[in-house]
Design an enzyme around this catalytic site. Structure first.
Site, PDB file in Angstrom:
ATOM      1  CG  ASP A 178     -13.856 -17.139 -15.591  1.00  0.00           C
ATOM      2  OD1 ASP A 178     -14.874 -17.131 -16.319  1.00  0.00           O
ATOM      3  OD2 ASP A 178     -13.148 -18.149 -15.454  1.00  0.00           O
TER       4      ASP A 178
ATOM      5  CG  HIS B  95      -6.580 -15.688 -18.339  1.00  0.00           C
ATOM      6  ND1 HIS B  95      -6.149 -15.593 -17.030  1.00  0.00           N
ATOM      7  CD2 HIS B  95      -7.941 -15.792 -18.288  1.00  0.00           C
ATOM      8  CE1 HIS B  95      -7.198 -15.639 -16.226  1.00  0.00           C
ATOM      9  NE2 HIS B  95      -8.284 -15.767 -16.962  1.00  0.00           N
TER      10      HIS B  95
END
Length: 255
Positions: free
Chosen positions: A137, A82
Protein backbone atom coordinates in the site's frame (compact mmCIF):
# COMPACT_ATOMS: atom_id res chain seq x y z
CA UNK A 1 19.23 28.29 3.03
CA UNK A 2 15.72 27.55 1.74
CA UNK A 3 15.91 23.86 2.78
CA UNK A 4 13.21 22.31 4.97
CA UNK A 5 13.86 18.95 6.65
CA UNK A 6 11.13 16.57 7.79
CA UNK A 7 12.45 13.99 10.25
CA UNK A 8 10.53 10.79 10.95
CA UNK A 9 11.15 10.79 14.67
CA UNK A 10 10.17 7.58 16.39
CA UNK A 11 13.57 5.90 16.67
CA UNK A 12 12.55 3.41 19.36
CA UNK A 13 10.34 1.74 16.71
CA UNK A 14 12.60 2.35 13.70
CA UNK A 15 10.22 5.19 12.84
CA UNK A 16 7.31 2.82 12.18
CA UNK A 17 4.23 4.84 11.27
CA UNK A 18 1.98 5.79 14.14
CA UNK A 19 -1.20 7.82 13.80
CA UNK A 20 0.66 10.82 15.26
CA UNK A 21 3.38 10.50 12.60
CA UNK A 22 0.83 10.24 9.80
CA UNK A 23 -0.91 13.35 11.11
CA UNK A 24 2.37 15.24 11.29
CA UNK A 25 3.35 14.24 7.77
CA UNK A 26 0.01 15.40 6.41
CA UNK A 27 0.28 18.75 8.22
CA UNK A 28 3.89 19.55 7.42
CA UNK A 29 3.81 18.52 3.77
CA UNK A 30 0.80 20.82 3.30
CA UNK A 31 2.63 23.70 4.98
CA UNK A 32 5.80 23.23 2.98
CA UNK A 33 4.00 22.93 -0.33
CA UNK A 34 2.86 26.54 -0.13
CA UNK A 35 5.84 28.08 1.72
CA UNK A 36 7.61 30.34 -0.82
CA UNK A 37 10.77 30.43 1.30
CA UNK A 38 11.23 26.64 0.97
CA UNK A 39 12.94 25.60 -2.26
CA UNK A 40 13.95 22.04 -1.35
CA UNK A 41 12.53 19.49 1.10
CA UNK A 42 14.56 16.68 2.69
CA UNK A 43 12.81 13.64 4.19
CA UNK A 44 14.89 11.59 6.64
CA UNK A 45 14.59 9.27 9.62
CA UNK A 46 15.97 9.59 13.15
CA UNK A 47 18.08 7.07 15.00
CA UNK A 48 19.86 5.33 12.13
CA UNK A 49 16.82 4.18 10.14
CA UNK A 50 14.59 5.77 7.50
CA UNK A 51 11.29 4.04 8.25
CA UNK A 52 10.33 0.46 9.01
CA UNK A 53 6.78 0.66 7.63
CA UNK A 54 3.59 0.17 9.58
CA UNK A 55 3.37 -0.33 13.32
CA UNK A 56 3.03 -4.13 13.57
CA UNK A 57 2.41 -3.98 17.33
CA UNK A 58 -0.47 -1.64 16.58
CA UNK A 59 -1.77 -4.16 14.04
CA UNK A 60 -1.80 -6.78 16.79
CA UNK A 61 -3.76 -4.50 19.12
CA UNK A 62 -6.42 -4.08 16.43
CA UNK A 63 -7.12 -7.81 16.43
CA UNK A 64 -9.55 -7.27 19.31
CA UNK A 65 -11.72 -5.09 17.04
CA UNK A 66 -14.46 -6.39 14.79
CA UNK A 67 -13.58 -6.65 11.06
CA UNK A 68 -15.66 -3.53 10.30
CA UNK A 69 -14.01 -1.53 13.10
CA UNK A 70 -10.58 -2.71 12.01
CA UNK A 71 -11.20 -1.56 8.45
CA UNK A 72 -12.35 1.86 9.63
CA UNK A 73 -9.21 2.33 11.73
CA UNK A 74 -6.96 1.27 8.86
CA UNK A 75 -8.64 3.59 6.37
CA UNK A 76 -8.44 6.54 8.75
CA UNK A 77 -4.66 6.17 9.01
CA UNK A 78 -4.25 5.52 5.30
CA UNK A 79 -6.12 8.69 4.38
CA UNK A 80 -3.53 10.77 6.27
CA UNK A 81 -0.62 8.92 4.66
CA UNK A 82 -2.14 9.25 1.20
CA UNK A 83 -2.53 12.99 1.71
CA UNK A 84 1.17 13.32 2.60
CA UNK A 85 2.31 11.19 -0.36
CA UNK A 86 0.18 13.21 -2.75
CA UNK A 87 1.68 16.44 -1.39
CA UNK A 88 5.25 15.14 -1.71
CA UNK A 89 4.67 14.19 -5.32
CA UNK A 90 2.84 17.35 -6.33
CA UNK A 91 5.00 19.77 -4.34
CA UNK A 92 6.33 22.46 -6.71
CA UNK A 93 9.88 22.05 -5.44
CA UNK A 94 12.35 19.14 -5.28
CA UNK A 95 11.91 16.54 -2.53
CA UNK A 96 14.96 14.48 -1.54
CA UNK A 97 14.84 11.27 0.51
CA UNK A 98 17.93 10.69 2.68
CA UNK A 99 17.95 7.01 3.57
CA UNK A 100 19.93 5.03 6.10
CA UNK A 101 19.19 1.72 7.78
CA UNK A 102 15.80 0.23 7.04
CA UNK A 103 13.35 1.46 4.44
CA UNK A 104 10.59 -1.14 4.70
CA UNK A 105 6.94 -1.31 3.69
CA UNK A 106 5.53 2.20 3.64
CA UNK A 107 9.10 3.45 4.04
CA UNK A 108 9.72 2.22 0.49
CA UNK A 109 6.58 4.05 -0.61
CA UNK A 110 7.66 7.34 0.95
CA UNK A 111 11.11 7.04 -0.58
CA UNK A 112 9.65 6.28 -4.01
CA UNK A 113 7.26 9.24 -3.76
CA UNK A 114 10.20 11.62 -3.37
CA UNK A 115 11.83 13.05 -6.49
CA UNK A 116 15.34 11.84 -5.68
CA UNK A 117 16.84 9.44 -3.14
CA UNK A 118 20.33 9.36 -1.67
CA UNK A 119 21.25 6.43 0.59
CA UNK A 120 23.98 5.29 2.93
CA UNK A 121 25.85 2.21 1.76
CA UNK A 122 24.49 0.26 4.76
CA UNK A 123 20.84 1.04 3.93
CA UNK A 124 18.46 -1.64 2.77
CA UNK A 125 14.92 -1.81 1.39
CA UNK A 126 12.30 -4.52 1.69
CA UNK A 127 8.66 -4.67 0.67
CA UNK A 128 7.78 -6.99 3.54
CA UNK A 129 3.97 -6.94 3.43
CA UNK A 130 3.63 -10.59 2.41
CA UNK A 131 5.51 -11.64 5.55
CA UNK A 132 2.51 -10.54 7.64
CA UNK A 133 -0.21 -11.49 5.15
CA UNK A 134 -0.73 -8.08 3.59
CA UNK A 135 -0.60 -6.57 0.11
CA UNK A 136 1.49 -3.44 -0.61
CA UNK A 137 0.00 0.00 0.00
CA UNK A 138 1.07 3.60 0.46
CA UNK A 139 1.52 4.19 -3.30
CA UNK A 140 4.15 1.47 -3.80
CA UNK A 141 1.98 -0.27 -6.42
CA UNK A 142 1.91 3.02 -8.34
CA UNK A 143 5.50 4.20 -8.11
CA UNK A 144 7.48 0.96 -8.10
CA UNK A 145 6.27 -0.41 -11.47
CA UNK A 146 7.15 2.97 -12.97
CA UNK A 147 10.61 2.99 -11.40
CA UNK A 148 11.50 -0.70 -11.65
CA UNK A 149 9.13 -2.33 -14.13
CA UNK A 150 6.44 -4.89 -13.37
CA UNK A 151 8.60 -8.03 -13.03
CA UNK A 152 10.97 -6.55 -10.48
CA UNK A 153 8.11 -5.01 -8.50
CA UNK A 154 6.34 -8.37 -8.41
CA UNK A 155 9.55 -9.97 -7.17
CA UNK A 156 9.76 -7.44 -4.33
CA UNK A 157 6.08 -7.94 -3.44
CA UNK A 158 5.83 -11.74 -3.71
CA UNK A 159 9.33 -12.75 -2.59
CA UNK A 160 10.24 -10.13 0.01
CA UNK A 161 13.95 -10.08 0.70
CA UNK A 162 16.34 -7.38 1.87
CA UNK A 163 17.80 -5.43 -1.03
CA UNK A 164 21.06 -3.61 -0.30
CA UNK A 165 21.56 0.01 -1.31
CA UNK A 166 23.80 -0.73 -4.26
CA UNK A 167 21.29 -3.17 -5.77
CA UNK A 168 18.51 -0.64 -5.20
CA UNK A 169 20.59 1.89 -7.11
CA UNK A 170 21.18 -0.55 -9.96
CA UNK A 171 17.44 -1.26 -10.14
CA UNK A 172 16.61 2.46 -10.24
CA UNK A 173 15.07 2.87 -6.80
CA UNK A 174 17.90 5.03 -5.43
CA UNK A 175 19.88 7.72 -7.26
CA UNK A 176 23.10 7.84 -5.24
CA UNK A 177 24.83 5.68 -2.65
CA UNK A 178 27.44 7.19 -0.32
CA UNK A 179 29.42 5.94 2.70
CA UNK A 180 27.23 5.97 5.81
CA UNK A 181 29.52 8.43 7.59
CA UNK A 182 29.09 10.90 4.72
CA UNK A 183 25.31 10.65 4.26
CA UNK A 184 24.41 13.79 6.20
CA UNK A 185 27.05 15.92 4.47
CA UNK A 186 26.25 14.57 1.01
CA UNK A 187 22.52 15.05 1.59
CA UNK A 188 23.15 18.65 2.59
CA UNK A 189 25.33 19.25 -0.46
CA UNK A 190 22.69 17.88 -2.83
CA UNK A 191 19.88 19.76 -1.07
CA UNK A 192 21.82 23.03 -1.28
CA UNK A 193 22.34 22.48 -5.01
CA UNK A 194 18.62 21.89 -5.52
CA UNK A 195 17.61 24.84 -3.33
CA UNK A 196 19.89 27.13 -5.34
CA UNK A 197 18.33 26.01 -8.62
CA UNK A 198 15.51 27.46 -10.75
CA UNK A 199 12.56 26.42 -8.57
CA UNK A 200 9.86 27.55 -11.01
CA UNK A 201 11.42 25.47 -13.78
CA UNK A 202 11.82 22.50 -11.42
CA UNK A 203 8.12 22.69 -10.58
CA UNK A 204 7.14 22.68 -14.24
CA UNK A 205 9.48 19.75 -14.93
CA UNK A 206 7.90 17.75 -12.10
CA UNK A 207 4.39 18.50 -13.33
CA UNK A 208 5.25 17.52 -16.90
CA UNK A 209 6.87 14.25 -15.88
CA UNK A 210 4.00 13.38 -13.54
CA UNK A 211 1.53 13.93 -16.38
CA UNK A 212 3.52 12.04 -19.00
CA UNK A 213 2.38 8.52 -18.03
CA UNK A 214 -1.24 9.36 -18.76
CA UNK A 215 -0.77 11.71 -21.72
CA UNK A 216 -0.78 11.22 -25.45
CA UNK A 217 2.18 12.63 -27.37
CA UNK A 218 -0.03 15.47 -28.67
CA UNK A 219 -1.19 16.39 -25.17
CA UNK A 220 2.30 16.19 -23.73
CA UNK A 221 3.73 18.45 -26.44
CA UNK A 222 1.02 21.01 -25.71
CA UNK A 223 1.77 20.85 -21.98
CA UNK A 224 5.50 21.25 -22.64
CA UNK A 225 4.88 24.28 -24.83
CA UNK A 226 2.72 26.01 -22.24
CA UNK A 227 5.20 25.23 -19.44
CA UNK A 228 8.34 26.42 -21.22
CA UNK A 229 6.56 29.57 -22.37
CA UNK A 230 5.80 30.29 -18.69
CA UNK A 231 9.41 29.60 -17.72
CA UNK A 232 10.63 32.09 -20.31
CA UNK A 233 8.84 34.89 -18.45
CA UNK A 234 10.70 34.28 -15.17
CA UNK A 235 13.58 36.12 -13.56
CA UNK A 236 15.43 32.81 -13.35
CA UNK A 237 15.33 32.38 -17.12
CA UNK A 238 16.68 35.89 -17.67
CA UNK A 239 19.41 35.25 -15.12
CA UNK A 240 20.30 31.89 -16.66
CA UNK A 241 20.63 33.38 -20.14
CA UNK A 242 22.65 36.37 -18.94
CA UNK A 243 24.94 34.15 -16.88
CA UNK A 244 25.47 31.83 -19.83
CA UNK A 245 26.42 34.70 -22.12
CA UNK A 246 28.68 36.25 -19.48
CA UNK A 247 30.25 32.84 -18.76
CA UNK A 248 29.51 32.96 -15.03
CA UNK A 249 27.51 30.82 -12.61
CA UNK A 250 23.81 31.79 -12.46
CA UNK A 251 22.26 33.13 -9.27
CA UNK A 252 18.68 31.90 -9.32
CA UNK A 253 16.00 33.36 -7.04
CA UNK A 254 13.32 30.70 -7.54
CA UNK A 255 10.79 32.66 -9.60
Amino acid sequence: EHIATITLNRPEARNALSLEMRTGLAEYTAQLQFDPDVRCVVLRGAGGHFMAGGDVKGFQQRQSLSPAERQREVLKGLHLLHYAIYRLRRMPKPVLASVQGAAAGAGVSLMAACDLAIAADDAFVILAYANIGLCPDGSSTYFLPRLLGLRRTLEMALLPERMDAQTAREWGLINRVVPAAELEAETRKLAERLAAGPTFAYARAKALLNASFDSTLETQLELEGAAIAECMTTADHEEGVNAFVAKRAPRFVGH
